[in-house]
Write a protein that holds these residues in place. Structure first.
Motif, short mmCIF file in Angstrom:
data_model
loop_
_atom_site.label_atom_id
_atom_site.label_comp_id
_atom_site.label_asym_id
_atom_site.label_seq_id
_atom_site.Cartn_x
_atom_site.Cartn_y
_atom_site.Cartn_z
N GLY A 152 8.73 24.43 18.37
CA GLY A 152 8.65 25.54 17.44
C GLY A 152 8.88 25.18 16.00
O GLY A 152 9.29 26.02 15.19
N ILE A 153 8.64 23.91 15.62
CA ILE A 153 8.84 23.46 14.25
C ILE A 153 7.50 23.40 13.54
O ILE A 153 6.61 22.64 13.94
CB ILE A 153 9.53 22.08 14.21
N LEU A 154 7.32 24.20 12.52
CA LEU A 154 6.05 24.25 11.80
C LEU A 154 5.96 23.09 10.82
O LEU A 154 6.86 22.84 10.03
CB LEU A 154 5.92 25.57 11.03
N GLU A 155 4.85 22.36 10.90
CA GLU A 155 4.58 21.27 9.98
C GLU A 155 3.35 21.65 9.17
O GLU A 155 2.26 21.83 9.72
CB GLU A 155 4.33 19.97 10.75
N THR A 156 3.49 21.81 7.87
CA THR A 156 2.39 22.27 7.04
C THR A 156 1.49 21.10 6.64
O THR A 156 1.93 19.95 6.59
CB THR A 156 2.91 22.94 5.76
N PRO A 157 0.21 21.38 6.35
CA PRO A 157 -0.67 20.32 5.87
C PRO A 157 -0.15 19.66 4.61
O PRO A 157 -0.35 18.45 4.40
CB PRO A 157 -1.99 21.06 5.62
N GLU A 158 0.52 20.43 3.75
CA GLU A 158 1.07 19.85 2.52
C GLU A 158 2.13 18.80 2.81
O GLU A 158 2.31 17.84 2.04
CB GLU A 158 1.65 20.97 1.64
N GLN A 159 2.85 18.96 3.93
CA GLN A 159 3.83 17.96 4.33
C GLN A 159 3.15 16.78 5.03
O GLN A 159 3.47 15.61 4.78
CB GLN A 159 4.86 18.59 5.28
N ALA A 160 2.20 17.09 5.90
CA ALA A 160 1.57 16.04 6.71
C ALA A 160 0.65 15.14 5.91
O ALA A 160 0.45 13.97 6.27
CB ALA A 160 0.80 16.68 7.87
N ILE A 161 0.08 15.64 4.82
CA ILE A 161 -0.93 14.88 4.08
C ILE A 161 -0.36 13.58 3.52
O ILE A 161 -1.09 12.61 3.28
CB ILE A 161 -1.54 15.75 2.95
N ASP A 162 0.95 13.53 3.31
CA ASP A 162 1.58 12.31 2.79
C ASP A 162 1.49 11.16 3.79
O ASP A 162 1.70 10.00 3.43
CB ASP A 162 3.05 12.57 2.44
N HIS A 163 1.21 11.49 5.06
CA HIS A 163 1.12 10.47 6.10
C HIS A 163 -0.32 10.31 6.60
O HIS A 163 -0.54 9.87 7.73
CB HIS A 163 2.03 10.85 7.27
N LEU A 164 -1.28 10.63 5.75
CA LEU A 164 -2.68 10.66 6.17
C LEU A 164 -3.13 9.32 6.75
O LEU A 164 -3.83 9.29 7.78
CB LEU A 164 -3.56 11.03 4.97
N ASP A 165 -2.74 8.22 6.13
CA ASP A 165 -3.22 6.92 6.57
C ASP A 165 -2.55 6.43 7.85
O ASP A 165 -2.96 5.42 8.42
CB ASP A 165 -3.02 5.88 5.46
N GLU A 166 -1.51 7.14 8.30
CA GLU A 166 -0.87 6.78 9.56
C GLU A 166 -1.58 7.39 10.76
O GLU A 166 -1.36 6.97 11.90
CB GLU A 166 0.59 7.24 9.56
N ILE A 167 -2.43 8.39 10.52
CA ILE A 167 -3.06 9.12 11.62
C ILE A 167 -3.90 8.19 12.48
O ILE A 167 -4.72 7.42 11.98
CB ILE A 167 -3.93 10.26 11.06
N GLY A 168 -3.68 8.27 13.78
CA GLY A 168 -4.41 7.43 14.73
C GLY A 168 -3.75 6.11 15.00
O GLY A 168 -4.17 5.39 15.92
N GLY A 169 -2.73 5.76 14.24
CA GLY A 169 -2.05 4.48 14.41
C GLY A 169 -0.85 4.58 15.33
O GLY A 169 -0.53 5.66 15.87
#
Length: 437
Positions: A152-169
């Protein structure tokens, strides 16, 4: 290796292999070369991609004439109306999914190559299918850490975008947003966990050159369900399942062989009826008609609104006939209760996360109240077979014999994404709680 072992040890005996790949369940991870291949591939957004995929499906003859593309699910925004940061995150999350899927396809190819090397491909029945529709567990925006969704912890795109290059790794635990999930379910609506077609309608590919003859490469549209796989294999192998085994009565086979579809016939499905239930969501297919309802957890099942579709002509459930054909709807609802009682579905239980672990079920061998003592040496334990630590207070006591300066891990559970560890380092006892980092 399993196939090679089997053929080497008992070349006179046929083998059965159930290969359950982790793909494409979250987390979506893939080697960098696969991720690089899909950079920018989905920048046009899920609306355009979904329309393209539907057009391609129609060209391939995957749908009957008149099939419609279901409207966007509630909560799925039009791509062009989304902020740019939301689009960037969503596109990258879908890239990771696609890379993961293609990498898995390559592993299926290795399996097929092994059958070729053994000279067994033509005489082996290969069935490829998914277990359910695309997942809604990434929420409306997608998540960098899927366990946040389940807590139940909301993660906003504005927070997640800082880790964009980690996606899929290897350091990400991502899942894509609802828009891409519905695109994956094209042309249907809703998702995994639901009993609408988006949750339960998946493709099945059958490869068996010696058994299929001249019908290879053809399409079939008869309705069938996963419980039809076992009777199909039994029939193909000429095996009649026993009523008892080792003196114990066996559960009756509930499915219907789809072997008749191998002969090239377009006759109606022999299935007859199939119920669905998942977390209180319910549905039933009966001779080309389907009644289905979505359930809100914690509410009365009597308050659920049933929908009615003639899926023989409306497979994407676009035209609800409940109001215009109440007699047919009542017939299907009554039949659902009959099938539910026959197959052990009752009493209905709409708990989901509460039942995620076996320890929360009745007669669990690992109740939350149990005290555990671990004595070395001991093999690694799955979390569901160990002490219940999540969402509660606990005491952990360790008796350690060590020399000055000696360190090491005393207890650890979880993963890099979330977990706990007790360890000794530099003559200090350290407790590390990695809470959804």
């Amino acid at each position: 290796q399993f196939m090679h072992d089997s053929v080497s040890v008992r070349p006179d005996r046929p083998f059965f292999l159930y290969a359950a790949f982790g793909a494409t369940h979250a987390p979506h991870q893939a080697p960098q070369a696969y991720l690089d291949k899909y950079r920018g591939a989905f920048d046009q957004g899920w609306d355009d991609v979904r329309a393209e995929w539907f057009a391609r499906q129609q060209e391939l003859g995957l749908h009957i004439e008149g099939t419609q593309l279901a409207p966007r699910n509630p909560g799925v925004e039009a791509w062009d109306d989304m902020p740019e940061v939301h689009q960037r995150l969503a596109a990258r999350l879908q890239e990771a999914f696609a890379a993961f899927l293609e990498h898995t396809d390559a592993q299926v190819g290795r399996l097929i190559d092994s059958l070729c090397d053994l000279g067994q491909l033509d005489n082996t029945i290969v069935m490829v299918l998914a277990d359910n529709g695309a997942s809604q567990e990434g929420g409306p925006f997608g998540v960098m850490h899927e366990m946040k969704f389940f807590n139940g912890i909301l993660e906003t795109p504005e927070q997640a975008i800082d880790h964009l290059d980690e996606i899929g790794g290897p350091h990400s635990h991502t899942n894509y947003p609802w828009g891409w999930a519905q695109a994956g379910n094209t042309p249907f609506k809703w998702y995994k966990q639901n009993t609408h077609e988006g949750g339960v309608h998946v493709p099945l590919v059958v490869h068996w050159p010696e058994g299929l003859g001249d019908v290879g490469g053809e399409l079939r549209h008869q309705f069938h369900h996963v419980n039809d796989i076992a009777p199909t294999i039994y029939e193909a192998c000429g095996v009649t399942p026993k009523d008892t085994y080792g003196g114990r009565e066996q559960m009756p086979i509930s499915g219907t062989s789809l072997g008749y579809t191998f002969t090239g016939t377009d006759e109606p499905s022999r299935k007859g009826v199939q119920y669905f239930e998942m977390g209180g969501h319910r549905g039933i297919w009966l001779d080309g008609w389907k009644a289905v309802t979505r359930h809100e957890a914690g509410t009365s099942f009597d308050d659920d609104t049933w929908e009615l579709y003639h899926v023989a002509v409306d497979p994407s459930e676009c035209t609800d006939l409940a109001a215009s054909n109440p007699e047919k709807l009542a017939e299907l609802i009554d039949r659902w209760w009959e099938e539910a009682e026959l197959h052990g579905v009752l009493p209905l239980d709409d708990r989901m996360l509460q039942l995620f672990g076996t320890r929360h079920r009745d007669r669990s061998p690992h109740p939350a109240s149990r005290r555990y003592v671990y004595r070395p040496p001991i093999a690694p334990l799955p979390s569901q077979a160990g002490a219940s630590l999540g969402g509660r207070s606990f005491d952990a006591i360790a008796t350690v014999r060590r020399e000055a300066g000696q360190g090491g891990v005393l207890f650890a559970t979880g993963t890099e994404n979330s977990g706990i560890a007790f360890f000794v380092k530099d003559d200090h006892l350290v407790f590390d709680y990695n809470a959804f980092d």
